[in-house]
Scaffold this motif. Structure first.
Motif, PDB file in Angstrom:
ATOM      1  N   ASN A   1       0.796  -1.231   0.000  1.00  0.00           N
ATOM      2  CA  ASN A   1       0.000   0.000   0.000  1.00  0.00           C
ATOM      3  C   ASN A   1       0.824   1.275   0.000  1.00  0.00           C
ATOM      4  O   ASN A   1       0.262   2.370   0.074  1.00  0.00           O
TER       5      ASN A   1
ATOM      6  N   THR B   1      -3.248   3.773   3.342  1.00  0.00           N
ATOM      7  CA  THR B   1      -4.648   3.421   3.052  1.00  0.00           C
ATOM      8  C   THR B   1      -5.443   3.105   4.308  1.00  0.00           C
ATOM      9  O   THR B   1      -6.662   3.226   4.314  1.00  0.00           O
TER      10      THR B   1
ATOM     11  N   GLU C   1      -9.852   0.944  -0.473  1.00  0.00           N
ATOM     12  CA  GLU C   1      -8.501   0.388  -0.501  1.00  0.00           C
ATOM     13  C   GLU C   1      -8.270  -0.495  -1.725  1.00  0.00           C
ATOM     14  O   GLU C   1      -7.246  -0.381  -2.400  1.00  0.00           O
TER      15      GLU C   1
END
Length: 543
Positions: free
Chosen positions: A174, A306, A451
């Motif tokens: 992420n 995220t 996400e």
């Protein structure tokens, strides 16, 4: 979560225990391990028919295993697969707890821990069960992890003792940049692609939004590491964490690395001009979360931004559909190829591992369960609960077919998923990520998981494969290991001084030169030679 351990206090105990176990028969080892299943090892066909019972220890100060069978997922596993698991707690002091269990001959059946030094110490003391003979009989791990990942898990004796968690054959992660949509649109949606663009944008934010943080870099300035990736192609923040930078076939000093030096000059300038969060070295996670979810952050850089941005996006959009957060393609220095910028990294081996100890009466039964859990059925249940609630049946790729409740009963769905997070001991990244993204593509944009959307569009495409750099750390009780701790301290102290004390670009460079001198005095060259040797061994394994 990903911390090495020195084992300085455990080395002697492990050696002594190895000698003790060699002198003892199987009955002695069985007496040392409580909560055992009796009888012959089960075979694949019998899984789910005979009870499998084992004890489980998570070797982390922060980890407390939830009660097995209390949530919907593990209750189903307990009743349908006849699996009983007894938790052993670290009591907030994992190192001491493990030391005590070893010294008292009371090892758990399964230990969940970091790869590397800890595992090899246990293996060298002959305390672990090799898993090789089970790999063909129970095929999920072999199928999903692949040969190159399994080879990277092999110990010096050529055998595999580790069952990996979140292993993968495709990118994941992420790391990157999150942008406040409302502020961005109100400022005219300017180009935000290069480090020059970012600097100009942050100045506009400071001028027009005095109550907002122009650039938030998280706790401990972790976002500064992400910024380093903007100043060179194929330069993940991983090299900062390693405190070693590849140059040819050698690893070299982080303090003399031109890319790191340029990045720290840039970061210091942002901090001095109050374009970066001023409390980054002291703020808590709760304070960080509050700023993000309340919309008081214009740009967020981090290794996993995220987590809070997703929550903030949901809360802000509930009040204003035009508000919320979005992600942008990783920033870069002007002139660099945007497709070769990697703010984060992934490793085929994933995060940590489970090992089965010789205290287990029935290691094959335990492996059979772990292999089932990492397979499609096990992953569906541990993530989304038993069939019939949030999923019903599977498609041609064995992915779950999600029900209407999956998108309408979000609060209870999230509660179920949150309840099983600490049971995800051997996550199958490819299966889970593919299942999620396939489903998300069938939804209209406004209903897509925040996400998953940005993972699919940006972050998974911009993570560097760092598999060749795993397990480079030396044992803590060696000369190189002692040097590594000192250099890590020098690195952390220098980074803090650059942000908090440097008054000019020259100050930044002077602090880095001083850090290099100190590092060399405590054995940096020897440490880099050690890490280089381990790195080259990994390269050979992968080839």
């Amino acid at each position: 979560m990903k911390h090495g351990r020195t084992w300085m206090a455990l080395s002697l105990a492990l050696v002594m225990l190895a000698s003790l176990l060699a002198a003892c028969g199987p009955s002695t080892q069985q007496e040392a391990a409580g909560n055992k299943q009796e009888g012959e090892p089960i075979n694949a066909a019998a899984f789910g028919e005979a009870t499998i019972a084992f004890s489980f220890y998570g070797n982390y100060d922060w980890y407390t295993m939830p009660q097995w069978g209390k949530d919907l997922a593990t209750k189903w596993i307990r009743e349908n697969k006849k699996v009983e698991i007894t938790a052993i707690s670290s009591g907030g002091n994992a190192k001491q707890k493990l030391n005590t269990m070893i010294a008292s001959d009371e090892l758990p059946d399964v230990i969940w821990l970091e790869r590397g030094v800890d595992v090899e110490r246990l293996r060298a003391a002959d305390l672990l069960v090799p898993l090789d003979e089970y790999l063909d009989k129970y095929p999920n791990l072999k199928k999903w992890a692949g040969e190159s990942t399994l080879n990277m898990l092999r110990s010096p004796d050529g055998k595999i003792y580790q069952f990996p968690n979140w292993y993968t054959t495709q990118p994941n992660g992420n790391a990157g940049y999150v942008v406040n949509k409302k502020i961005y649109m109100e400022l005219g949606s300017p180009k935000l692609e290069t480090t020059d663009d970012l600097y100009a944008y942050l100045k506009k934010v400071k001028q027009n939004y005095p109550n907002a943080v122009p650039l938030e870099v998280g706790s401990g300035a972790e976002g500064v590491e992400i910024l380093t990736s903007a100043f060179a192609e194929n330069r993940p923040s991983l090299f900062n964490v390693m405190q070693a930078v590849p140059m040819g076939d050698e690893l070299t000093s982080i303090f003399t690395d031109p890319v790191f030096r340029e990045a720290m000059v840039y970061a210091s300038r942002l901090f001095r001009e109050r374009l970066m969060s001023q409390d980054t070295m002291s703020q808590t996670r709760d304070q960080l979360a509050e700023k993000i979810v309340s919309g008081r952050v214009a740009v967020l850089a981090g290794s996993s931004p995220t987590e809070f941005a997703s929550r903030g996006d949901n809360m802000l959009r509930a009040e204003d559909p035009d508000d919320g957060y979005m992600m942008v393609w990783p920033l870069r220095k002007e002139g660099l190829d945007k497709n070769k910028i990697y703010p984060g990294d992934f490793k085929q081996l994933g995060w940590n591992v489970s090992v089965i100890t010789k205290a287990a009466d029935n290691p094959e039964a335990t492996f059979a369960f772990l292999d089932w859990l990492t397979g499609p059925e096990g992953q569906r249940i541990i993530f989304w609960g038993p069939e019939g609630l949030y999923w019903e049946g599977t498609d041609a790729d064995d992915a779950p077919i999600f029900t209407e409740k999956f998108t309408t009963d979000i609060e209870n769905r999230n509660k179920l998923m949150d309840s099983t997070i600490n049971f995800q001991w051997n996550g199958n990244t490819v299966y889970v990520d593919t299942s999620k993204s396939k489903f998300e593509q069938t939804l209209p944009e406004e209903k897509r998981n925040w996400e998953t959307r940005w993972q699919t569009e940006i972050t998974w495409k911009t993570q560097y494969n760092g598999t060749e750099f795993v397990n480079l750390d030396p044992p803590g009780d060696t000369e190189e290991g002692i040097a590594a701790q000192s250099i890590a301290d020098i690195y952390s102290e220098t980074r803090a001084k650059i942000l908090l004390n440097a008054k000019s670009d020259d100050d930044v460079l002077r602090l880095l030169d001083e850090a290099e001198t100190k590092a060399q005095q405590v054995g940096y060259a020897k440490l880099l030679a050690y890490k280089t040797e381990k790195w080259q061994e990994n390269v050979k394994k992968l080839k």
